[in-house]
Design a protein around this motif. Structure first.
Motif, PDB file in Angstrom:
ATOM      1  N   LYS A  23      22.069 -11.824  85.332  1.00 39.15           N
ATOM      2  CA  LYS A  23      22.501 -13.062  85.867  1.00 39.15           C
ATOM      3  C   LYS A  23      22.847 -12.919  87.129  1.00 39.15           C
ATOM      4  O   LYS A  23      22.351 -13.462  88.285  1.00 39.15           O
ATOM      5  CB  LYS A  23      23.542 -13.571  85.016  1.00 39.15           C
ATOM      6  CG  LYS A  23      22.984 -13.608  83.486  1.00 39.15           C
ATOM      7  CD  LYS A  23      24.220 -14.131  82.743  1.00 39.15           C
ATOM      8  CE  LYS A  23      25.293 -13.309  82.503  1.00 39.15           C
ATOM      9  NZ  LYS A  23      25.306 -12.081  81.945  1.00 39.15           N
ATOM     10  N   THR A  24      23.910 -12.133  87.361  1.00 40.21           N
ATOM     11  CA  THR A  24      24.426 -11.923  88.921  1.00 40.21           C
ATOM     12  C   THR A  24      23.453 -11.504  89.821  1.00 40.21           C
ATOM     13  O   THR A  24      23.279 -11.857  90.975  1.00 40.21           O
ATOM     14  CB  THR A  24      25.441 -10.831  89.083  1.00 40.21           C
ATOM     15  OG1 THR A  24      26.535 -11.280  88.061  1.00 40.21           O
ATOM     16  CG2 THR A  24      26.001 -10.670  90.056  1.00 40.21           C
ATOM     17  N   THR A  25      22.403 -10.642  89.611  1.00 37.52           N
ATOM     18  CA  THR A  25      21.401 -10.296  90.361  1.00 37.52           C
ATOM     19  C   THR A  25      20.524 -11.349  90.766  1.00 37.52           C
ATOM     20  O   THR A  25      19.998 -11.425  91.943  1.00 37.52           O
ATOM     21  CB  THR A  25      20.341  -9.208  89.510  1.00 37.52           C
ATOM     22  OG1 THR A  25      21.416  -7.890  89.184  1.00 37.52           O
ATOM     23  CG2 THR A  25      19.381  -8.772  90.571  1.00 37.52           C
TER      24      THR A  25
ATOM     25  N   LEU B 103      27.279 -20.188  91.634  1.00 34.20           N
ATOM     26  CA  LEU B 103      28.593 -19.911  91.117  1.00 34.20           C
ATOM     27  C   LEU B 103      28.413 -18.871  89.912  1.00 34.20           C
ATOM     28  O   LEU B 103      27.701 -18.950  89.124  1.00 34.20           O
ATOM     29  CB  LEU B 103      29.357 -21.033  90.119  1.00 34.20           C
ATOM     30  CG  LEU B 103      28.976 -22.434  90.894  1.00 34.20           C
ATOM     31  CD1 LEU B 103      29.568 -23.685  90.026  1.00 34.20           C
ATOM     32  CD2 LEU B 103      30.047 -22.399  92.357  1.00 34.20           C
ATOM     33  N   ASP B 104      29.172 -17.770  90.557  1.00 32.94           N
ATOM     34  CA  ASP B 104      29.092 -16.390  89.751  1.00 32.94           C
ATOM     35  C   ASP B 104      30.277 -16.177  88.945  1.00 32.94           C
ATOM     36  O   ASP B 104      31.257 -15.532  89.462  1.00 32.94           O
ATOM     37  CB  ASP B 104      28.517 -15.313  90.352  1.00 32.94           C
ATOM     38  CG  ASP B 104      28.216 -14.200  89.692  1.00 32.94           C
ATOM     39  OD1 ASP B 104      28.301 -14.187  87.979  1.00 32.94           O
ATOM     40  OD2 ASP B 104      28.051 -12.784  90.109  1.00 32.94           O
ATOM     41  N   GLU B 105      30.491 -16.598  87.813  1.00 34.92           N
ATOM     42  CA  GLU B 105      31.655 -16.466  86.731  1.00 34.92           C
ATOM     43  C   GLU B 105      32.737 -16.683  87.842  1.00 34.92           C
ATOM     44  O   GLU B 105      33.727 -15.938  87.839  1.00 34.92           O
ATOM     45  CB  GLU B 105      31.578 -15.171  86.323  1.00 34.92           C
ATOM     46  CG  GLU B 105      30.214 -14.728  85.359  1.00 34.92           C
ATOM     47  CD  GLU B 105      30.737 -13.427  84.423  1.00 34.92           C
ATOM     48  OE1 GLU B 105      31.806 -13.616  84.155  1.00 34.92           O
ATOM     49  OE2 GLU B 105      29.672 -12.909  84.244  1.00 34.92           O
ATOM     50  N   VAL B 106      32.935 -18.125  88.269  1.00 35.41           N
ATOM     51  CA  VAL B 106      33.923 -18.240  89.057  1.00 35.41           C
ATOM     52  C   VAL B 106      35.439 -18.436  88.514  1.00 35.41           C
ATOM     53  O   VAL B 106      36.277 -18.324  89.282  1.00 35.41           O
ATOM     54  CB  VAL B 106      33.722 -19.648  89.971  1.00 35.41           C
ATOM     55  CG1 VAL B 106      32.412 -18.979  90.996  1.00 35.41           C
ATOM     56  CG2 VAL B 106      33.412 -20.790  89.255  1.00 35.41           C
TER      57      VAL B 106
HETATM   58 MG   LIG Z   1      27.479 -10.888  86.392  1.00 34.60          MG
END
Ligand SMILES: [Mg+2]
Ligand SMILES: Nc1ncnc2c1ncn2[C@@H]1O[C@H](COP(=O)(O)OP(=O)(O)O)[C@@H](O)[C@H]1O
Lengths: 295, 217
Positions: free
Chosen positions: A82-84, A212-215
């Protein structure tokens, strides 16, 4: 007030008339199916995107599309990529193969003499104007006060005058409820406040796509709700294309039109939040949701 | 041999003017070291790997050869190539260039210490590269290395007597010259040592203060 409405004179890279993708098929990749609709807000398309880290293939010919203005939440176990995906969109990583489209322009490649070549810094700079990102760890600039965190980009990237940048910063700080912290340094703020400043900083650049990455996952539990409420308002009031990674199911439900469930770099299942969270079709989704609820 | 206060009083003015030279040479050399060190560091981060490596080895070479040899080179050899410098100028340049290879390492470490998230946030804001360095990376790197850079100021100060090797009448040389007349070196050398300690301690105190100021901010 939607943040995109506050400064109508800001440059909009999408204004130029565009040739539909399908009319200018580029060599070296399969012709695209349909051109993404493009208005003010671009959509996103991943086309057979491959991303490896060494021998670890994180994304294996990933395909998906996000419509302009659509709000999509990515869920899935840790390490599923997901982050990638967000980092690729922010150009913090490079694709190994395939193409990422933002609107009708390729993010990772540009056209030169009718051929598709890897993007240079100028092209990336142009493309990045449309995209903003909020990080799990806030990443505010600790050597600048809140105001300068919010004006640095507008002044030096968008070419906004300092006065106007300050005005815009004040407006955004009002919106995130931190007008009184304008002169504070990040170290003087709580995690929740820092994250709200980081959201304001991203919006100050007037992106069309917000990542928005696990903000809220680095925040103390009591600070999570404030940040989520803010993002909910932003999602509701703006026409941003939104990609959000979160494990907070309630938040995902409120903020998104569609949920993509990832596992090992591939989409296991997708659908509206009510269906994914209420009646998942896939066993892997059920297992994942169970595991998240258990924590 | 007993301590002669009268004699001490007589030589003191000469020693103090030597101290002035020492301090001037150290400070000017330090400015060169601070600026040139940053140049070394940034020149090792160009897109060309070969160029970066070449710069690295030049800096490494300068760092690994004795300062006195470099001073002699600047003062005695360069005139043969048409570049004649006064002893003091040669000393300042030699000191500054030599120590710039140390400050370069300090900067390199300071830059490496800036969290990756800062680079990424700067990219996400689309800041141009020069702006990223100026506004984000270097200010944070500087702050981290202030104590180390301060220690190099003191190290340079203590290395400054080497300038005597190229005829600069700095503190130690002024003591020798004073002592040469009377053949009595106890007082001049003791005063030299005392002055070195006083200046070092005072500088340390200033540096600690700076350190605290930047640590709390
Ligand atoms: Mg991640
Ligand atoms: N910079 C990197 N170097 C090496 N491997 C990485 C890097 N970033 C991510 N990975 C690997 O890629 C995979 C997907 O990571 P990530 O996108 O962070 O997953 P998620 O956000 O879904 O938890 C993981 O196996 C992770 O170890």
């Amino acid at each position: 007030m939607p943040p995109t409405d506050t400064t109508p004179e800001a440059p909009t890279p999408e204004e130029a008339p565009k040739t539909p993708l399908s009319k200018t098929p580029l060599p070296e990749t399969a012709p695209s199916k349909t051109p993404l609709p493009h208005g003010d807000t671009p959509g996103i398309r991943f086309e057979k995107v491959v991303k490896r880290f060494g021998g670890n293939v994180v994304l294996r010919e990933l395909d998906f599309t996000v419509a302009p203005g659509e709000r999509v939440t990515l869920i899935g176990p840790s390490g599923s990529g997901k982050t990638t995906i967000l980092r690729l969109l922010m150009t913090l990583e490079k694709v190994d193969d395939g193409v990422i489209w933002i609107g009708d322009r390729s993010l990772s490649h540009m056209e030169r003499g009718g051929r598709r070549v890897p993007a240079n810094e100028k092209h990336l700079h142009e493309m990045r104007k449309q995209v903003g990102m909020v990080f799990q760890q806030f990443n505010l600039f600790p050597n600048m006060n809140v105001l300068r965190n919010l004006t640095e980009g507008p002044v030096h990237v968008l070419g906004v005058s300092r006065d106007e940048a300050v005005e815009r910063a004040r407006g955004l700080l009002d919106m995130v409820g931190l007008a009184d912290k304008i002169d504070a340094h990040p170290s003087q703020l709580s995690g929740g406040q820092q994250q709200r400043v980081a959201i304001a900083r991203a919006l100050a650049m007037q992106p069309k796509v917000l990542l928005l990455d696990e903000v809220t996952s680095a925040l103390d539990p009591e600070l999570v709700v404030g940040v989520q409420d803010l993002l909910r308002d932003i999602a509701r009031q703006s026409d941003l294309t939104l990609l959000c990674v979160t494990h907070e199911m309630h938040f995902a439900r409120d903020i998104s039109d569609r949920v993509l469930m990832f596992d090992q770099g591939q989409i296991v299942e997708e659908g509206p939040p009510e269906q994914i969270f209420g009646d998942p079709a896939e066993q892997r989704t059920r297992d994942f949701l169970q595991a998240v609820l258990a924590t | 041999m007993s301590w002669d206060w009268n004699y001490t009083g007589e030589i003191l003015p000469d020693l103090l003017s030597g101290l002035r030279i020492t301090i001037a040479a150290t400070l000017l050399g330090y400015v060169i070291a601070l600026v040139l060190g940053l140049v070394w560091t940034l020149l090792q981060r160009t897109p060309s790997r070969a160029f970066n490596l070449a710069v690295h080895w030049v800096a490494e070479f300068i760092r690994s050869t004795p300062l006195l040899v470099q001073l002699a080179f600047v003062f005695f050899v360069l005139p043969g190539w048409g570049l004649t410098l006064s002893a003091l100028t040669a000393g300042i340049i030699g000191l500054g260039v030599h120590y710039s290879t140390y400050t370069a390492e300090v900067y390199r470490a300071g830059i490496a210490d800036v969290p990756r998230g800062q680079w990424e946030a700067a990219t996400a804001l689309n800041l141009p590269r020069r702006r990223v360095w100026r506004s984000v990376i270097l200010p944070q790197a500087f702050r981290r290395v202030i104590p180390t850079l301060g220690n190099y100021l003191i190290a340079m100060f203590k290395d400054s007597p080497l300038l005597m090797g190229i005829t600069v009448v700095e503190l130690l040389n002024s003591a020798y010259q004073a002592g040469a007349k009377s053949l009595q070196l106890l007082e001049p050398l003791t005063v030299v040592a005392a002055l070195f300690i006083i200046v070092s301690v005072v500088s340390s105190l200033i540096i600690r203060r700076l350190e605290r100021r930047y640590a709390t901010n």
